[in-house]
Every structure is written in structure tokens, then in C-alpha cells.
Enzyme design. Sequence first.
Site, PDB file in Angstrom:
ATOM      1  N   GLU A  19      33.704  13.807  19.726  1.00 16.81           N
ATOM      2  CA  GLU A  19      34.129  12.582  19.049  1.00 16.81           C
ATOM      3  C   GLU A  19      35.625  12.316  19.219  1.00 16.81           C
ATOM      4  O   GLU A  19      36.045  11.172  19.402  1.00 16.81           O
ATOM      5  CB  GLU A  19      33.766  12.651  17.556  1.00 16.81           C
ATOM      6  CG  GLU A  19      32.296  12.361  17.256  1.00 16.81           C
ATOM      7  CD  GLU A  19      31.364  13.543  17.475  1.00 16.81           C
ATOM      8  OE1 GLU A  19      31.793  14.568  18.048  1.00 16.81           O
ATOM      9  OE2 GLU A  19      30.189  13.431  17.085  1.00 16.81           O
ATOM     10  N   GLU A  56      24.399  16.995  15.345  1.00 15.43           N
ATOM     11  CA  GLU A  56      24.122  16.626  13.947  1.00 15.43           C
ATOM     12  C   GLU A  56      22.615  16.596  13.694  1.00 15.43           C
ATOM     13  O   GLU A  56      22.129  17.052  12.649  1.00 15.43           O
ATOM     14  CB  GLU A  56      24.764  15.265  13.634  1.00 15.43           C
ATOM     15  CG  GLU A  56      26.285  15.351  13.694  1.00 15.43           C
ATOM     16  CD  GLU A  56      26.979  14.023  13.481  1.00 15.43           C
ATOM     17  OE1 GLU A  56      26.556  13.022  14.102  1.00 15.43           O
ATOM     18  OE2 GLU A  56      27.951  13.978  12.703  1.00 15.43           O
TER      19      GLU A  56
HETATM   20  C1  1HE Z   1      24.691   7.921  27.710  1.00 13.66           C
HETATM   21  C2  1HE Z   1      25.137   8.914  26.806  1.00 13.66           C
HETATM   22  C3  1HE Z   1      25.553   8.476  25.525  1.00 13.66           C
HETATM   23  C4  1HE Z   1      24.605   9.879  28.660  1.00 13.66           C
HETATM   24  N1  1HE Z   1      25.483   7.174  25.240  1.00 13.66           N
HETATM   25  N2  1HE Z   1      24.635   6.631  27.377  1.00 13.66           N
HETATM   26  N3  1HE Z   1      28.206  11.560  23.177  1.00 13.66           N
HETATM   27  C5  1HE Z   1      28.964  11.915  24.239  1.00 13.66           C
HETATM   28  O1  1HE Z   1      30.134  11.643  24.303  1.00 13.66           O
HETATM   29  C6  1HE Z   1      28.237  12.602  25.366  1.00 13.66           C
HETATM   30  C7  1HE Z   1      28.256  11.695  26.591  1.00 13.66           C
HETATM   31  N4  1HE Z   1      27.398  12.200  27.646  1.00 13.66           N
HETATM   32  C8  1HE Z   1      27.726  13.236  28.467  1.00 13.66           C
HETATM   33  O2  1HE Z   1      28.720  13.912  28.269  1.00 13.66           O
HETATM   34  C9  1HE Z   1      26.824  13.506  29.620  1.00 13.66           C
HETATM   35  O3  1HE Z   1      26.031  12.357  29.846  1.00 13.66           O
HETATM   36  C10 1HE Z   1      25.877  14.721  29.416  1.00 13.66           C
HETATM   37  C11 1HE Z   1      26.687  16.004  29.440  1.00 13.66           C
HETATM   38  C12 1HE Z   1      25.115  14.614  28.101  1.00 13.66           C
HETATM   39  C13 1HE Z   1      24.822  14.729  30.547  1.00 13.66           C
HETATM   40  O4  1HE Z   1      25.487  14.698  31.822  1.00 13.66           O
HETATM   41  P1  1HE Z   1      24.663  14.279  33.110  1.00 13.66           P
HETATM   42  O5  1HE Z   1      25.595  14.450  34.269  1.00 13.66           O
HETATM   43  O6  1HE Z   1      23.360  15.000  33.130  1.00 13.66           O
HETATM   44  O7  1HE Z   1      24.277  12.722  32.926  1.00 13.66           O
HETATM   45  P2  1HE Z   1      25.200  11.435  33.093  1.00 13.66           P
HETATM   46  O8  1HE Z   1      25.209  11.027  34.557  1.00 13.66           O
HETATM   47  O9  1HE Z   1      26.508  11.589  32.437  1.00 13.66           O
HETATM   48  O10 1HE Z   1      24.389  10.356  32.252  1.00 13.66           O
HETATM   49  C14 1HE Z   1      23.124   9.870  32.688  1.00 13.66           C
HETATM   50  C15 1HE Z   1      22.906   8.509  32.051  1.00 13.66           C
HETATM   51  O11 1HE Z   1      22.852   8.665  30.631  1.00 13.66           O
HETATM   52  C16 1HE Z   1      24.069   7.555  32.297  1.00 13.66           C
HETATM   53  O12 1HE Z   1      23.552   6.245  32.306  1.00 13.66           O
HETATM   54  P3  1HE Z   1      23.295   5.461  33.715  1.00 13.66           P
HETATM   55  O13 1HE Z   1      22.732   4.148  33.281  1.00 13.66           O
HETATM   56  O14 1HE Z   1      24.648   5.382  34.354  1.00 13.66           O
HETATM   57  O15 1HE Z   1      22.330   6.320  34.494  1.00 13.66           O
HETATM   58  C17 1HE Z   1      24.940   7.730  31.081  1.00 13.66           C
HETATM   59  O16 1HE Z   1      25.732   6.590  30.813  1.00 13.66           O
HETATM   60  C18 1HE Z   1      23.852   7.876  30.005  1.00 13.66           C
HETATM   61  N5  1HE Z   1      24.361   8.552  28.828  1.00 13.66           N
HETATM   62  N6  1HE Z   1      25.077  10.108  27.413  1.00 13.66           N
HETATM   63  C19 1HE Z   1      25.046   6.299  26.154  1.00 13.66           C
HETATM   64  N7  1HE Z   1      25.961   9.328  24.581  1.00 13.66           N
HETATM   65  C20 1HE Z   1      26.828   9.295  14.083  1.00 13.66           C
HETATM   66  S1  1HE Z   1      28.215   9.477  14.956  1.00 13.66           S
HETATM   67  C21 1HE Z   1      27.844  10.460  16.321  1.00 13.66           C
HETATM   68  C22 1HE Z   1      28.989  10.333  17.279  1.00 13.66           C
HETATM   69  C23 1HE Z   1      28.656  10.885  18.598  1.00 13.66           C
HETATM   70  O17 1HE Z   1      27.563  11.317  18.885  1.00 13.66           O
HETATM   71  S2  1HE Z   1      29.945  10.854  19.706  1.00 13.66           S
HETATM   72  C24 1HE Z   1      29.346  11.722  21.093  1.00 13.66           C
HETATM   73  C25 1HE Z   1      28.674  10.810  22.060  1.00 13.66           C
END
Ligand code: 1HE
Length: 252
Positions: free
Chosen positions: A131, A111
Site C-alpha cells: 500500500e 487481508e
Molecule cells: C491487477 C492487479 C491489481 C494484477 N489490480 N489489476 N495490489 C498490488 O499492488 C499488487 C499488484 N500486482 C502485482 O504486484 C502483480 O500483478 C503480481 C505480483 C500479483 C502478479 O504478477 P504477474 O507478473 O504474475 O502478473 P502481472 O503481469 O503483473 O498482472 C497480470 C494482469 O493482472 C495485468 O493485467 P493485464 O490486463 O495487463 O493483463 C495486471 O494489471 C492485473 N493485475 N494485480 C488490478 N491489484 C481494502 S484496501 C486494499 C489495498 C490493496 O490491496 S493495495 C495492493 C494492491
Amino acid sequence: MSPQHLVLSREDNILHIRLNRPAKRNAINDGLLREIEACFDGLDASTTVVVLSGEGTHFCAGLDLSEHKARSPFEVLQHSQWWHRVFHKIQFGGRPVVAALQGAVVGGGLELATSTHVRVAEPSTFYQLPEGQRGIFVGGGASVRVGKIIGADRMTEMMLTGRSYKAEEGQRIGLSHYVVEQGASLDEAFRLARQIATNAPLSNWACINAVAHIGDMSMANGLFTESLTAALTQSSDEAKHRMQEFLNRKKG
Ligand code: 1HE
């Protein structure tokens, strides 16, 4: 006060805004959104183009899911409308915004990217709207901006199946305008930004504002608005000067 979640720098008239939460894959929490908003609110005349990028291996992982808290329907509505306001400022702030993309451009990250005007991707880039998998719906403008770019039908399929578009496919359907070599998106974004900065600011303003608004109009209103915009731009001193400069050029 200097921002906590962004790094700001400047090259001449180009402001570079870098999302700087790489450990969280540049997920957008309220603090980051507030800082992005303050940046676009505070643009002055010395900024004619903006480059937007993300630190680390991912552009932006969307909404920070760890900030999720129970909200009433009215609070969710207001939060979503805040995202809309901020992304509106990016799209219609009068400055072309060039985005350098890599890795995840997902959910709210997509977005954010689609509120920019020129998008340069690297081969690692992927686009997703997860989402549905998270039990929510888009709230930062995807159903309008992403839907307009790739079509409502394709966006529906993308959300239903959780499909991820890779860089080349993303370019084919319009999510980016360029795909460059890995590690080269920021350089290319700056190259394009420097080029865009040589245009007349009023023409850039018209490209950003008039084209998008005319796209929402009936044919008659669109053509009328195009004529008004042409009147505004062509009668400016800068336009007269630039056209004369072209006519006076010496052929080598
Ligand atoms: C996060 C987030 C997040 C990573 N919120 N903390 N978005 C999603 O559903 C995408 C969620 N994220 C992922 O699918 C993956 O993290 C990635 C593909 C982006 C990257 O993968 P990777 O293997 O490089 O990293 P990781 O090990 O998954 O994440 C590293 C850290 O970032 C980890 O935190 P840590 O404290 O355990 O090290 C994750 O928790 C954190 N992290 N993404 C919070 N999104 C206005 S409405 C909009 C609605 C949306 O955007 S919904 C989609 C949300």
C-alpha cells in the site's frame, strides 16, 4: 444468480469458494467482494466448513487498482467499512474457513487470507503489503488482523520497506499454519477441512468466536466469557453424546 467472479462447489458439508479472476491475479473488485459477501450471507446449516482458494498461480493480488476512482473521504471510509463487514462475516460467520494459498497474497489479498482461520501455503506463496508503494494505506482490516498475527512493529516495517515474506518465513511469523509442496495446498486444505468438519459445530463456533473476542478483553472479562462459553458447549446434547461415546469406546 450464479456468481461471475467465483466458482462454487461442494463436497458433503464443505463449501469450496474459488476466486476466479486468474487473468487479473484474483484482484478484488467490487463485483468479487459483493459475491464473497453473498456467499457468506447465504451459508445454510448444511455448510459446516468453507475452503477458500484462488484460481491460477496467485491467491489474490489485493484491491483491483483499475477500479480506482476519485472518491471523497467519506466514500473511501464507507468502502473500507464494506471490506471490514465482508471480512468480519468470513471470520465470525461461525464456519471455520481454511485457505489454500499460492503466489501473491498481497494487500487486500493478505487481508482476505488473515480473515480465515487455517492457512495452508505453497512454496510459491509470498506476502506483502504494498500500500505504501501505491500511495495508500490498508483499508480491509490489516492493521488489526495482520497486526495481531505478526505484531504492529513487524507490520509497520513490512509496510515501510515493502518487504515481501516468502512462504517459509511467512509460516514462521504466523501468516500461514502449514507449508506444503507446490500444487498441494488445496488437497491439504480439504484434508484439514474434512477433519474440522468432524468436530461439533458448536465447538467450532466457539473456537472461532470466543477465542478472538476473548483476545480483545481484559483478563477478568476473558475468563468470565470463557466460563460462559464452556457452559454453553459442555451442556449441549452433542457434547454429552460425544463424551459418552469416548468413554464407551472399545479398546482394540
Ligand atoms: C491487477 C492487479 C491489481 C494484477 N489490480 N489489476 N495490489 C498490488 O499492488 C499488487 C499488484 N500486482 C502485482 O504486484 C502483480 O500483478 C503480481 C505480483 C500479483 C502478479 O504478477 P504477474 O507478473 O504474475 O502478473 P502481472 O503481469 O503483473 O498482472 C497480470 C494482469 O493482472 C495485468 O493485467 P493485464 O490486463 O495487463 O493483463 C495486471 O494489471 C492485473 N493485475 N494485480 C488490478 N491489484 C481494502 S484496501 C486494499 C489495498 C490493496 O490491496 S493495495 C495492493 C494492491
